[in-house]
Design a protein around this motif. Structure first.
Motif, PDB file in Angstrom:
ATOM      1  N   ARG A 150      37.530  34.754  34.505  1.00  0.00           N
ATOM      2  CA  ARG A 150      36.394  35.168  35.319  1.00  0.00           C
ATOM      3  C   ARG A 150      36.687  34.907  36.796  1.00  0.00           C
ATOM      4  O   ARG A 150      37.045  33.793  37.177  1.00  0.00           O
ATOM      5  CB  ARG A 150      35.149  34.398  34.888  1.00  0.00           C
ATOM      6  CG  ARG A 150      33.877  34.988  35.431  1.00  0.00           C
ATOM      7  CD  ARG A 150      32.687  34.346  34.811  1.00  0.00           C
ATOM      8  NE  ARG A 150      32.603  32.962  35.304  1.00  0.00           N
ATOM      9  CZ  ARG A 150      31.766  32.064  34.827  1.00  0.00           C
ATOM     10  NH1 ARG A 150      30.968  32.373  33.837  1.00  0.00           N
ATOM     11  NH2 ARG A 150      31.727  30.863  35.311  1.00  0.00           N
ATOM     12  N   PRO A 151      36.559  35.909  37.665  1.00  0.00           N
ATOM     13  CA  PRO A 151      36.872  35.697  39.075  1.00  0.00           C
ATOM     14  C   PRO A 151      35.817  34.829  39.757  1.00  0.00           C
ATOM     15  O   PRO A 151      34.621  35.073  39.642  1.00  0.00           O
ATOM     16  CB  PRO A 151      36.881  37.112  39.658  1.00  0.00           C
ATOM     17  CG  PRO A 151      36.062  37.926  38.729  1.00  0.00           C
ATOM     18  CD  PRO A 151      36.167  37.285  37.380  1.00  0.00           C
ATOM     19  N   GLN A 152      36.313  33.793  40.462  1.00  0.00           N
ATOM     20  CA  GLN A 152      35.441  32.919  41.231  1.00  0.00           C
ATOM     21  C   GLN A 152      36.121  32.657  42.570  1.00  0.00           C
ATOM     22  O   GLN A 152      37.345  32.548  42.655  1.00  0.00           O
ATOM     23  CB  GLN A 152      35.201  31.593  40.501  1.00  0.00           C
ATOM     24  CG  GLN A 152      34.445  31.780  39.203  1.00  0.00           C
ATOM     25  CD  GLN A 152      34.343  30.473  38.428  1.00  0.00           C
ATOM     26  OE1 GLN A 152      34.871  29.468  38.835  1.00  0.00           O
ATOM     27  NE2 GLN A 152      33.657  30.531  37.297  1.00  0.00           N
ATOM     28  N   GLU A 153      35.311  32.508  43.602  1.00  0.00           N
ATOM     29  CA  GLU A 153      35.847  32.417  44.953  1.00  0.00           C
ATOM     30  C   GLU A 153      36.677  31.146  45.167  1.00  0.00           C
ATOM     31  O   GLU A 153      37.735  31.184  45.782  1.00  0.00           O
ATOM     32  CB  GLU A 153      34.685  32.456  45.951  1.00  0.00           C
ATOM     33  CG  GLU A 153      35.137  32.489  47.392  1.00  0.00           C
ATOM     34  CD  GLU A 153      33.954  32.550  48.345  1.00  0.00           C
ATOM     35  OE1 GLU A 153      34.190  32.425  49.541  1.00  0.00           O
ATOM     36  OE2 GLU A 153      32.806  32.716  47.887  1.00  0.00           O
ATOM     37  N   TYR A 154      36.215  30.019  44.679  1.00  0.00           N
ATOM     38  CA  TYR A 154      36.885  28.752  44.960  1.00  0.00           C
ATOM     39  C   TYR A 154      37.659  28.201  43.749  1.00  0.00           C
ATOM     40  O   TYR A 154      37.962  27.009  43.684  1.00  0.00           O
ATOM     41  CB  TYR A 154      35.843  27.698  45.393  1.00  0.00           C
ATOM     42  CG  TYR A 154      35.120  28.097  46.646  1.00  0.00           C
ATOM     43  CD1 TYR A 154      35.772  28.106  47.875  1.00  0.00           C
ATOM     44  CD2 TYR A 154      33.783  28.493  46.598  1.00  0.00           C
ATOM     45  CE1 TYR A 154      35.113  28.485  49.021  1.00  0.00           C
ATOM     46  CE2 TYR A 154      33.111  28.871  47.747  1.00  0.00           C
ATOM     47  CZ  TYR A 154      33.785  28.859  48.957  1.00  0.00           C
ATOM     48  OH  TYR A 154      33.135  29.237  50.095  1.00  0.00           O
ATOM     49  N   ARG A 155      37.984  29.043  42.797  1.00  0.00           N
ATOM     50  CA  ARG A 155      38.616  28.605  41.554  1.00  0.00           C
ATOM     51  C   ARG A 155      39.920  27.868  41.810  1.00  0.00           C
ATOM     52  O   ARG A 155      40.124  26.761  41.321  1.00  0.00           O
ATOM     53  CB  ARG A 155      38.852  29.812  40.646  1.00  0.00           C
ATOM     54  CG  ARG A 155      39.628  29.453  39.398  1.00  0.00           C
ATOM     55  CD  ARG A 155      39.839  30.608  38.478  1.00  0.00           C
ATOM     56  NE  ARG A 155      40.326  31.762  39.202  1.00  0.00           N
ATOM     57  CZ  ARG A 155      40.476  32.952  38.673  1.00  0.00           C
ATOM     58  NH1 ARG A 155      40.151  33.142  37.422  1.00  0.00           N
ATOM     59  NH2 ARG A 155      40.918  33.951  39.374  1.00  0.00           N
TER      60      ARG A 155
END
Length: 156
Positions: free
Chosen positions: A23-28
């Motif tokens: 799942r794409p997340q900004e601060y992953r």
């Protein structure tokens, strides 16, 4: 307890972890790097420490037997060497104990404990133990020595 393990499945846990990574997340990647750095630093702190839970094995010092033909000077020289070795071993043991006490003090200070109270209590216990041992030694010495302070004849 049975109901708890019914809901736990390693396959489901791996699937959930995979979904979180996909799942794409900004601060992953920042969180992953931060968590890896923190975990690594904790391991580095523990790996860098060099002490074990078990005490060092005792070093046994054997006294040479009194062989026939030994002079008093040889016997005295052997006794002095044995006493020096014992004093060195006692000093090493005391230094090791001081290092352990310093580590406990540092850990207690870190957690905000009243370490001075524990140090004074430990010093009192060690002094009482030392005094009791000296009293036992004195009693043995009085029992073995004659009234004039000389050792009794052994009959050899």
């Amino acid at each position: 307890m049975k109901g708890f393990f019914k809901n736990v499945s390693p396959v489901r846990a791996i699937r959930d972890l995979r979904q979180q990574f996909i799942r794409p997340q900004e601060y992953r990647w920042r969180f992953i790097a931060l968590s890896a750095a923190m975990t690594g630093s904790i391991f580095l702190v523990f790996v860098g420490q060099n002490y074990s839970a078990m005490p060092k094995p005792l070093k046994v010092i054997y006294f040479p037997s009194f062989l026939p033909g030994r002079s008093d000077a040889q016997i005295e020289k052997g006794n002095v060497a044995a006493m020096k070795a014992r004093a060195a071993a006692d000093a090493e043991k005391a230094a090791d104990a001081k290092v352990v006490r310093d580590r406990y003090k540092a850990m207690g200070d870190f957690f905000g404990m009243d370490t001075e109270k524990f140090i004074k209590e430990g010093d009192r216990e060690r002094a009482a133990k030392r005094a009791a041992q000296e009293k036992r030694d004195e009693a043995i010495l009085k029992q073995t020595l004659k009234s004039d302070g000389t050792a009794p004849a052994t009959g050899n």
